[in-house]
Design an enzyme around this catalytic site. Structure first.
Site, mmCIF file in Angstrom:
data_model
loop_
_atom_site.group_PDB
_atom_site.id
_atom_site.type_symbol
_atom_site.label_atom_id
_atom_site.label_comp_id
_atom_site.label_asym_id
_atom_site.label_seq_id
_atom_site.Cartn_x
_atom_site.Cartn_y
_atom_site.Cartn_z
ATOM 1 N N LYS A 208 -2.786 24.827 -51.814
ATOM 2 C CA LYS A 208 -2.483 25.551 -50.566
ATOM 3 C C LYS A 208 -1.518 24.726 -49.697
ATOM 4 O O LYS A 208 -1.340 23.525 -49.932
ATOM 5 C CB LYS A 208 -3.790 25.807 -49.813
ATOM 6 C CG LYS A 208 -4.516 24.538 -49.386
ATOM 7 C CD LYS A 208 -5.937 24.839 -48.912
ATOM 8 C CE LYS A 208 -6.618 23.558 -48.455
ATOM 9 N NZ LYS A 208 -8.040 23.800 -48.137
ATOM 10 N N ARG B 16 -18.312 28.243 -41.360
ATOM 11 C CA ARG B 16 -16.919 28.682 -41.334
ATOM 12 C C ARG B 16 -16.849 29.964 -42.145
ATOM 13 O O ARG B 16 -17.501 30.946 -41.814
ATOM 14 C CB ARG B 16 -16.003 27.555 -41.852
ATOM 15 C CG ARG B 16 -14.530 27.780 -41.533
ATOM 16 C CD ARG B 16 -13.645 26.630 -41.999
ATOM 17 N NE ARG B 16 -13.578 26.508 -43.443
ATOM 18 C CZ ARG B 16 -12.793 25.643 -44.087
ATOM 19 N NH1 ARG B 16 -12.007 24.826 -43.404
ATOM 20 N NH2 ARG B 16 -12.779 25.586 -45.395
ATOM 21 N N HIS C 163 -18.440 25.940 -49.576
ATOM 22 C CA HIS C 163 -17.613 24.789 -49.192
ATOM 23 C C HIS C 163 -18.466 23.842 -48.352
ATOM 24 O O HIS C 163 -19.306 24.286 -47.573
ATOM 25 C CB HIS C 163 -16.397 25.274 -48.395
ATOM 26 C CG HIS C 163 -15.304 24.253 -48.246
ATOM 27 N ND1 HIS C 163 -14.701 23.638 -49.318
ATOM 28 C CD2 HIS C 163 -14.701 23.756 -47.139
ATOM 29 C CE1 HIS C 163 -13.770 22.796 -48.871
ATOM 30 N NE2 HIS C 163 -13.752 22.848 -47.552
ATOM 31 N N ARG D 155 -12.972 21.677 -57.027
ATOM 32 C CA ARG D 155 -11.755 22.134 -56.342
ATOM 33 C C ARG D 155 -11.094 21.001 -55.569
ATOM 34 O O ARG D 155 -11.023 21.031 -54.340
ATOM 35 C CB ARG D 155 -12.094 23.272 -55.360
ATOM 36 C CG ARG D 155 -12.858 24.452 -55.948
ATOM 37 C CD ARG D 155 -12.916 25.612 -54.957
ATOM 38 N NE ARG D 155 -13.424 25.213 -53.651
ATOM 39 C CZ ARG D 155 -14.693 25.282 -53.282
ATOM 40 N NH1 ARG D 155 -15.625 25.723 -54.112
ATOM 41 N NH2 ARG D 155 -15.060 24.883 -52.078
ATOM 42 N N TYR E 180 11.860 7.671 -24.788
ATOM 43 C CA TYR E 180 11.395 8.407 -23.608
ATOM 44 C C TYR E 180 10.290 7.670 -22.872
ATOM 45 O O TYR E 180 9.356 7.151 -23.483
ATOM 46 C CB TYR E 180 10.873 9.788 -24.016
ATOM 47 C CG TYR E 180 11.963 10.751 -24.392
ATOM 48 C CD1 TYR E 180 12.964 11.095 -23.487
ATOM 49 C CD2 TYR E 180 11.995 11.322 -25.661
ATOM 50 C CE1 TYR E 180 13.976 11.993 -23.845
ATOM 51 C CE2 TYR E 180 12.992 12.222 -26.025
ATOM 52 C CZ TYR E 180 13.982 12.552 -25.105
ATOM 53 O OH TYR E 180 14.969 13.423 -25.459
ATOM 54 N N CYS F 249 10.436 10.900 -30.940
ATOM 55 C CA CYS F 249 11.127 12.041 -30.324
ATOM 56 C C CYS F 249 11.149 13.210 -31.313
ATOM 57 O O CYS F 249 10.560 13.145 -32.378
ATOM 58 C CB CYS F 249 12.546 11.642 -29.939
ATOM 59 S SG CYS F 249 12.665 10.074 -29.057
ATOM 60 N N ASP G 273 13.649 14.385 -33.147
ATOM 61 C CA ASP G 273 14.440 14.178 -34.352
ATOM 62 C C ASP G 273 14.572 12.725 -34.757
ATOM 63 O O ASP G 273 15.149 12.428 -35.802
ATOM 64 C CB ASP G 273 15.859 14.723 -34.144
ATOM 65 C CG ASP G 273 15.833 16.109 -33.583
ATOM 66 O OD1 ASP G 273 15.464 17.026 -34.344
ATOM 67 O OD2 ASP G 273 16.135 16.280 -32.385
#
Ligand SMILES: *Cc1c(COP(=O)(O)O)cnc(C)c1O
Length: 379
Positions: A35, A133, A165, A221, A267, A314, A316
């Site tokens: 997944k 869940r 699970h 799994r 920053y 930051c 990028d």
């Protein structure tokens, strides 16, 4: 044009080794969980190599991922488990994909899809044995079971699995595990006594696969372990579990410059150089999935040693402090995590998260480079 000054390199040989290790550790069949784009490693290349190494099942959360595997020519059993009312279940039945059924509404939709396609759907009844869940509660399970067996008698579905699970598999001594095991065995017994001929009973994720054989049943799994990361760092490292991380994240320095002591960096100027030093600018940021919480905390391999992040990550880019006397130059490769460098687990600890999140969040804009692919895989 696909230029990018950073890359994810996935060693598919490591994926095969890890799957082979898991296959050796259990008499159960192995479902490689792929997944979330194979935890950021690349859905189809990972799936092909996992199957080549002995995984007989593939698992995906999303239907789209399961269908993509079939379209790519993967012919093994595939289970998919996360969908809302109105999902294209007929596509799944048509593509011979096994479906999880966690509720009565889902059973109704699977039956309708099977009738539309004209062939029985294979279903795995999902029971919530305590995680709270997905899955039907143990009190409602008999009702879902009876409805499913009636649909089986009507030729609409085949009840091939009962599954669940675990909430605390990474802490095997946690009492929730035995409670879940008891609840699971009870659900399986109810199903078998009601006449279900189950092909697979399954509840083990990576942690239970590595730590708790009594949870293996017919099928395990593993997700994270497939990628060579430890699902239970408290219980053992990847090396302890004979797993090898498959993913390397690296980037080319875009700038190296000398700065004086007392220079604030990035920053909010949360980092200040303590001496005359050399800074490097790495072209990766939270836009690529680098956690901002790793600011001032994580380390990377650069200039033949490990050096710290300097200041905020930051969008990028981020800055590293290469230290006085550094010889690195623009264009040199920096390894954030990978062989001989810090690990995804180190980054997880620096950012206050788990290695799952570090690899899975790596941005779609980062190019993936595959090495050691299986030879002669059919397209
Ligand atoms: C993600 C997932 C797994 C794999 O979990 P890991 O901890 O990565 O091994 C197994 N089963 C289900 C239902 C999952 O959602």
């Amino acid at each position: 044009m696909s230029y990018y000054p950073a890359r994810v390199t996935v060693d598919l040989g490591a994926i095969r080794e890890n799957v082979a290790t898991l296959v050796r550790r259990t008499p159960a069949a192995v479902m490689a969980v792929v997944k979330a784009d194979a935890y950021g490693h690349g859905l189809v290349p990972v799936a092909r190599n996992a199957v080549a190494a002995g995984a007989s099942w593939l698992g995906t959360a999303q239907i789209t991922e399961a269908l993509a595997l079939r379209r790519a020519g993967l012919e093994c059993r595939i289970l998919t488990w996360l969908y809302a009312p109105g999902a294209p279940l007929d596509d799944c039945v048509g593509a011979d994909i096994d479906l999880s059924v966690p509720a009565l509404w889902a059973l109704d939709e699977v039956r309708a899809a099977a009738r539309a396609v004209g062939r029985p759907a294979r279903v795995h009844l999902k029971v919530d044995t305590g995680m709270g869940r997905n899955g039907i509660g143990v009190d409602e399970f008999p009702q879902l079971l009876n409805a499913a067996l009636a649909a089986e008698h009507a030729g609409e579905i085949r009840v091939v699995g009962v599954w669940s699970h675990l909430a605390c598999a990474d802490h095997p001594e946690h009492p929730a595990n035995t409670a879940q095991l008891d609840a699971f065995k009870n659900a399986v017994r109810l199903a078998e006594e009601a006449g279900a001929s189950l092909e697979v009973r399954h509840i083990a994720n990576s942690a239970a696969t590595l730590l708790s054989p009594e949870f293996h049943f017919d099928l395990v799994r593993p997700g994270l372990a497939t990628y060579g990361l430890s699902p239970a760092p408290n219980a053992g490292s990847a090396t302890d579990f004979e797993l090898r991380p498959a993913l390397t994240l690296s980037a080319d320095l875009v700038l190296v410059k000398d700065v004086p002591a007392g220079q604030g960096v990035s920053y909010d100027l949360t980092y200040t150089t303590y001496s005359d030093t050399t800074l490097g600018v790495v072209p990766l940021g939270y836009g690529d999935g680098i956690p901002r919480h790793a600011s001032n905390n994580a380390r990377v391999r650069a200039d033949d040693r490990e050096v710290p992040l300097a200041g905020r990550v930051c969008m990028d880019q981020f800055v590293i402090d290469l230290g006085p006397g550094a010889t690195a130059r623009a264009g040199d490769e920096v390894v954030l995590f990978g062989p001989g460098a810090p690990t995804a687990q180190d980054w997880a600890e620096a950012a206050g998260t788990i290695s799952y999140e570090i690899v899975t969040r790596l941005g779609a804009r980062l190019p993936r480079v595959y090495v050691n692919d299986v030879p002669n895989v059919s397209e």
